[in-house]
Design a protein around this motif. Structure first.
Motif, mmCIF file in Angstrom:
data_model
loop_
_atom_site.group_PDB
_atom_site.id
_atom_site.type_symbol
_atom_site.label_atom_id
_atom_site.label_comp_id
_atom_site.label_asym_id
_atom_site.label_seq_id
_atom_site.Cartn_x
_atom_site.Cartn_y
_atom_site.Cartn_z
ATOM 1 N N PHE A 74 -12.961 62.569 15.401
ATOM 2 C CA PHE A 74 -12.559 63.154 16.806
ATOM 3 C C PHE A 74 -12.913 64.534 16.778
ATOM 4 C CE2 PHE A 74 -10.043 64.581 20.227
ATOM 5 C CZ PHE A 74 -10.629 63.770 21.353
ATOM 6 N N CYS A 75 -13.675 64.901 17.693
ATOM 7 C CA CYS A 75 -13.922 66.527 17.973
ATOM 8 C C CYS A 75 -13.970 66.682 19.516
ATOM 9 C CB CYS A 75 -14.880 67.031 17.135
ATOM 10 S SG CYS A 75 -15.132 68.873 17.403
ATOM 11 N N TYR A 76 -13.274 67.549 20.129
ATOM 12 C CA TYR A 76 -13.568 68.055 21.501
ATOM 13 C C TYR A 76 -13.584 69.274 21.680
ATOM 14 C CZ TYR A 76 -8.066 68.002 22.352
ATOM 15 O OH TYR A 76 -6.715 67.972 22.305
ATOM 16 N N GLN A 77 -14.054 70.150 20.692
ATOM 17 C CA GLN A 77 -13.640 71.523 20.690
ATOM 18 C C GLN A 77 -14.783 72.343 21.630
ATOM 19 O OE1 GLN A 77 -14.080 73.519 16.783
ATOM 20 N NE2 GLN A 77 -16.077 72.664 16.367
ATOM 21 N N CYS A 78 -15.928 71.764 22.068
ATOM 22 C CA CYS A 78 -16.982 72.553 22.711
ATOM 23 C C CYS A 78 -17.015 71.715 24.080
ATOM 24 C CB CYS A 78 -18.039 72.572 22.062
ATOM 25 S SG CYS A 78 -19.222 71.059 22.255
ATOM 26 N N GLN A 79 -17.770 72.644 25.246
ATOM 27 C CA GLN A 79 -18.272 72.182 26.335
ATOM 28 C C GLN A 79 -18.999 70.886 26.340
ATOM 29 O OE1 GLN A 79 -20.979 72.589 28.518
ATOM 30 N NE2 GLN A 79 -19.885 71.770 30.045
ATOM 31 N N GLU A 80 -19.855 70.666 25.507
ATOM 32 C CA GLU A 80 -20.616 69.415 25.405
ATOM 33 C C GLU A 80 -20.048 68.148 24.840
ATOM 34 O OE1 GLU A 80 -24.742 70.372 24.500
ATOM 35 O OE2 GLU A 80 -24.677 72.217 25.990
ATOM 36 N N THR A 81 -18.996 68.148 24.546
ATOM 37 C CA THR A 81 -18.191 67.179 23.990
ATOM 38 C C THR A 81 -18.517 65.545 24.603
ATOM 39 O OG1 THR A 81 -16.131 66.423 22.886
ATOM 40 C CG2 THR A 81 -15.964 66.936 25.385
ATOM 41 N N GLY A 82 -18.636 64.845 23.768
ATOM 42 C CA GLY A 82 -19.096 63.430 24.320
ATOM 43 C C GLY A 82 -18.366 62.751 25.484
ATOM 44 N N GLY B 239 -14.526 63.485 24.207
ATOM 45 C CA GLY B 239 -14.596 63.762 22.658
ATOM 46 C C GLY B 239 -15.636 63.148 22.161
ATOM 47 N N CYS B 240 -16.205 63.692 20.838
ATOM 48 C CA CYS B 240 -17.138 63.027 19.985
ATOM 49 C C CYS B 240 -16.482 62.158 19.117
ATOM 50 C CB CYS B 240 -17.971 63.932 19.381
ATOM 51 S SG CYS B 240 -19.048 64.973 20.592
ATOM 52 N N THR B 241 -16.935 60.871 19.028
ATOM 53 C CA THR B 241 -16.102 59.955 18.260
ATOM 54 C C THR B 241 -16.828 59.198 17.172
ATOM 55 O OG1 THR B 241 -16.355 58.280 19.773
ATOM 56 C CG2 THR B 241 -14.256 59.365 19.869
ATOM 57 N N LEU C 96 -20.463 60.357 16.294
ATOM 58 C CA LEU C 96 -21.292 61.508 16.045
ATOM 59 C C LEU C 96 -21.372 62.469 16.986
ATOM 60 C CD1 LEU C 96 -24.005 62.389 13.901
ATOM 61 C CD2 LEU C 96 -25.553 61.411 15.920
ATOM 62 N N GLY C 97 -21.127 63.624 16.553
ATOM 63 C CA GLY C 97 -21.067 64.768 17.587
ATOM 64 C C GLY C 97 -22.606 64.911 18.368
ATOM 65 N N MET C 98 -22.256 65.392 19.824
ATOM 66 C CA MET C 98 -23.405 65.525 20.636
ATOM 67 C C MET C 98 -24.255 66.818 19.954
ATOM 68 S SD MET C 98 -23.258 63.395 23.142
ATOM 69 C CE MET C 98 -23.887 64.181 24.355
ATOM 70 N N CYS C 99 -23.493 67.480 19.368
ATOM 71 C CA CYS C 99 -24.381 68.856 18.517
ATOM 72 C C CYS C 99 -24.928 68.247 17.374
ATOM 73 C CB CYS C 99 -23.119 69.735 18.112
ATOM 74 S SG CYS C 99 -21.840 69.152 16.986
ATOM 75 N N GLY C 100 -24.696 67.046 16.780
ATOM 76 C CA GLY C 100 -25.409 66.566 15.854
ATOM 77 C C GLY C 100 -24.695 66.609 14.480
ATOM 78 N N ILE D 260 -16.794 76.535 13.766
ATOM 79 C CA ILE D 260 -17.037 76.752 14.981
ATOM 80 C C ILE D 260 -18.339 75.915 15.382
ATOM 81 C CG2 ILE D 260 -18.354 78.599 16.590
ATOM 82 C CD1 ILE D 260 -16.094 80.444 15.652
ATOM 83 N N THR D 261 -18.743 75.255 16.579
ATOM 84 C CA THR D 261 -19.522 74.485 16.972
ATOM 85 C C THR D 261 -21.156 75.276 16.503
ATOM 86 O OG1 THR D 261 -18.314 73.869 18.888
ATOM 87 C CG2 THR D 261 -20.863 73.338 18.874
ATOM 88 N N ASN D 262 -21.845 74.428 16.048
ATOM 89 C CA ASN D 262 -23.300 74.692 15.731
ATOM 90 C C ASN D 262 -23.317 75.718 14.538
ATOM 91 O OD1 ASN D 262 -24.187 72.843 17.490
ATOM 92 N ND2 ASN D 262 -25.010 74.436 18.984
HETATM 93 FE FE1 SF4 Z 1 -17.395 68.996 18.528
HETATM 94 FE FE2 SF4 Z 1 -20.012 68.904 18.230
HETATM 95 FE FE3 SF4 Z 1 -19.033 67.188 19.901
HETATM 96 FE FE4 SF4 Z 1 -18.799 69.710 20.375
HETATM 97 S S1 SF4 Z 1 -20.467 68.361 20.333
HETATM 98 S S2 SF4 Z 1 -17.042 68.397 20.783
HETATM 99 S S3 SF4 Z 1 -18.331 70.714 18.203
HETATM 100 S S4 SF4 Z 1 -18.876 67.410 17.740
#
Ligand code: SF4
Length: 549
Positions: A4-12, A16-18, A20-24, A77-79
């Motif tokens: 679970f990650c919701y730290q960035c603006q492009e979160t799923g 929240g990404c649950t 695989l991150g939208m960032c990869g 940090i993201t990316n």
């Molecule tokens: Fe986290 Fe990556 Fe999702 Fe952003 S895109 S919330 S950094 S997993």
């Protein structure tokens, strides 16, 4: 195990990404990053006690601890770092260092004046006590710690807001430390803040820490500004070339000027050129880098365009920090990372005996074709403190004459989402008596399309990297002083900050700390920031999004 990650603006899905991150980012890396942060909280418990116990302490040990913590937070940090093995090795290093601090703690625990609030007994939190005997244990542990362990949404929000801003502040602090510049009170604050988000359960007690994070981030920005200008000179306005030359090149992205410095020396007189990308464009305006004839220009735009741009660059690409995105086949074999950046399978250049060996990149560059031109206009950069303060009186005159009606800070990070078209549309339709102050990669939305001036003052003033938003804060404070204004909100300056990663969160909290109201933070507000926290972080703070569904 799920992440679970919701730290960035492009979160799923904006939630929240649950999986695989939208960032990869994979679930493995995400969980290991959670474990790293948990481990740092345990390390901070000992650090806070040892270095605030009132007993003499070893400053070198304190700085080593501070650098371990800030470098590790930066890596999350993201990316920045997608490599699970590197994240794991940061955790193992933190755990080894925890052992060393534990020994110091046992000596300091007898100190006559224990840290206020912890009591003489000092109940050691679980984050500072857990043990492991194998990598499997570390993986198991990584499934049990993380954002969702805090159940209450507002408590989670306040804790994560501080955590993410600490990551941003850590990036700035780490860059300064690499250049040998420190403000040790920042480390004290980070130790204390990590301890509090680990152990505190009352929202009201954490709200002041949010504001303090903004205050200490201002210090971190100041130290980095001092470090960069002391080592590389004051930036001055420069027209940035965007048309590549005919020799092969190396492209350097990220933010680490020390890495670029080493590469510039090693690649001199080798028949190749070096180009900056993204926020590394700052180097184009710094006297130290300008003296190198083979610093050829800036190639490309914001991070999210890298796949296309790295492909057409043709030569090796060195990533020194964020942002890296999962590379494709067409250029992966000429990618390299260094410092906190990492991606599985991409060669990482380590520091050895205070230096880094970039000879592999240089040799590879010589075998590859030169960069293909992009359809990019030249643009102006280098409008940092020195320039802004030098035109302050003229600006005041232009404001009084009504020739400049408004400044708008449109700095921060760019991203992929189509709604970010807002920033370009806004910049291009602003009245001609408005000056844009920009820094970070958000500028690439408009900087190549606006070149007019107001009586010699460019309508877009780019200070460089996101940390150079500091220049605009100094400018605002100086303008207020000259105009005898006590409240910064009375200045004709608006804040329309684009955010993507956690450095922008740190900058947001600095604006809140300075009492700035009506901050636009977009294109959408952070999912981790609940309305309760927005309303309560500071009296009448007013943070809004620019994008309405
Ligand atoms: Fe986290 Fe990556 Fe999702 Fe952003 S895109 S919330 S950094 S997993």
């Amino acid at each position: 195990m799920n992440m679970f990650c919701y730290q960035c603006q492009e979160t799923g899905n904006g939630k929240g990404c649950t999986a695989l991150g939208m960032c990869g980012k994979t679930d493995e890396t995400a969980n290991l990053q959670d474990l790293l942060i948990y481990t740092l909280k345990g390390l901070a418990f000992y650090a806070r006690f040892i270095f605030s116990s009132g007993k003499p302490f070893n400053l070198e040990l304190k700085r080593k601890t501070g650098v371990i913590i800030t470098e590790s937070l930066f890596a999350t940090i993201t990316n920045t770092n997608f490599d699970p093995s590197r994240i794991l090795s940061y955790t193992e290093r933190a755990l080894r260092h925890r052992e060393a601090l534990h020994k110091e703690y046992l000596k300091a625990v007898d100190a006559p004046s224990p840290v206020p609030g912890t009591g003489a007994a000092n109940v050691i939190p679980e984050s500072a006590r857990w043990v492991y005997s194998s990598k499997k244990d570390l993986y198991q542990k990584s499934y049990t710690v993380g954002v969702l362990e805090t159940r209450d949404p507002d408590l989670r929000s306040v804790k994560e807001t501080i955590t993410y801003a600490l990551k941003g502040m850590s990036a700035y602090t780490y860059h300064a430390a690499v250049l040998g510049f420190y403000d040790d009170s920042i480390f004290d604050f980070i130790f204390d803040a990590l301890f509090k988000i680990d152990t505190e359960t009352q929202i009201e007690k954490l709200l002041p820490v949010v504001i303090k994070t903004g205050e200490y981030n201002l210090k971190a920005l100041e130290v980095l500004d001092k470090a960069n200008t002391a080592v590389y000179g004051m930036p001055s306005p420069v027209k940035v070339r965007t048309k590549p030359g005919t020799r092969p090149g190396i492209l350097v992205t990220g933010h680490d000027l020390k890495d670029l410095e080493m590469l510039m020396h090693q690649s001199e007189n080798q028949g190749i050129d070096v180009y900056t990308n993204g926020e590394m464009v700052l180097a184009q305006s710094l006297p130290f880098f300008r003296k190198f004839k083979h610093l050829a220009g800036n190639y490309g735009n914001a991070w999210w365009q890298q796949a296309e741009e790295f492909r057409s660059f043709n030569g090796p690409v060195l990533v020194t920090s964020n942002c890296i995105i999962p590379p494709d086949e067409s250029y992966v074999k000429r990618m390299f990372t260094t410092s906190v950046a990492g991606f599985p399978g991409i060669p990482h250049i380590e520091e050895k005996n205070g230096t880094k060996d970039f000879s592999t990149l240089i040799s590879l560059a010589k075998t590859l074709p030169p960069p293909a031109p992009l359809k990019d206009n030249e643009f102006m950069s280098g409008f940092g403190n020195k320039y802004l303060l030098s035109v302050k009186d003229k600006v005041i005159e232009l404001v009084k004459d009504g020739k400049i009606k408004k400044f708008i800070v449109m700095g921060g990070c760019d991203g992929r989402e189509t709604k970010r078209k807002y920033y370009k549309d806004k910049a291009l339709t602003l009245p001609k008596d408005t000056v844009i102050l920009t820094a970070g990669c958000a500028k690439y939305r408009f900087i190549k399309d606006i070149s007019d001036t107001i009586e010699g003052i460019p309508r877009v003033l780019d200070a460089g990297q996101c940390s150079d938003n500091y220049s605009f804060l100094v400018f605002a404070l100086e303008l207020a002083k000259s105009l005898d204004i006590k409240d910064l909100n009375e200045l004709p300056i608006e804040y329309d900050i684009a955010w993507y990663d956690q450095k922008a969160v740190a900058v947001l909290l600095t604006l809140v700390y300075l009492g700035i109201k009506k901050i636009k933070f977009g294109p959408t507000l952070p999912e981790f920031l609940t309305q309760y926290i927005i309303k309560n972080i500071k009296d009448k703070s007013d943070i809004s999004t620019v994008y309405k569904e």
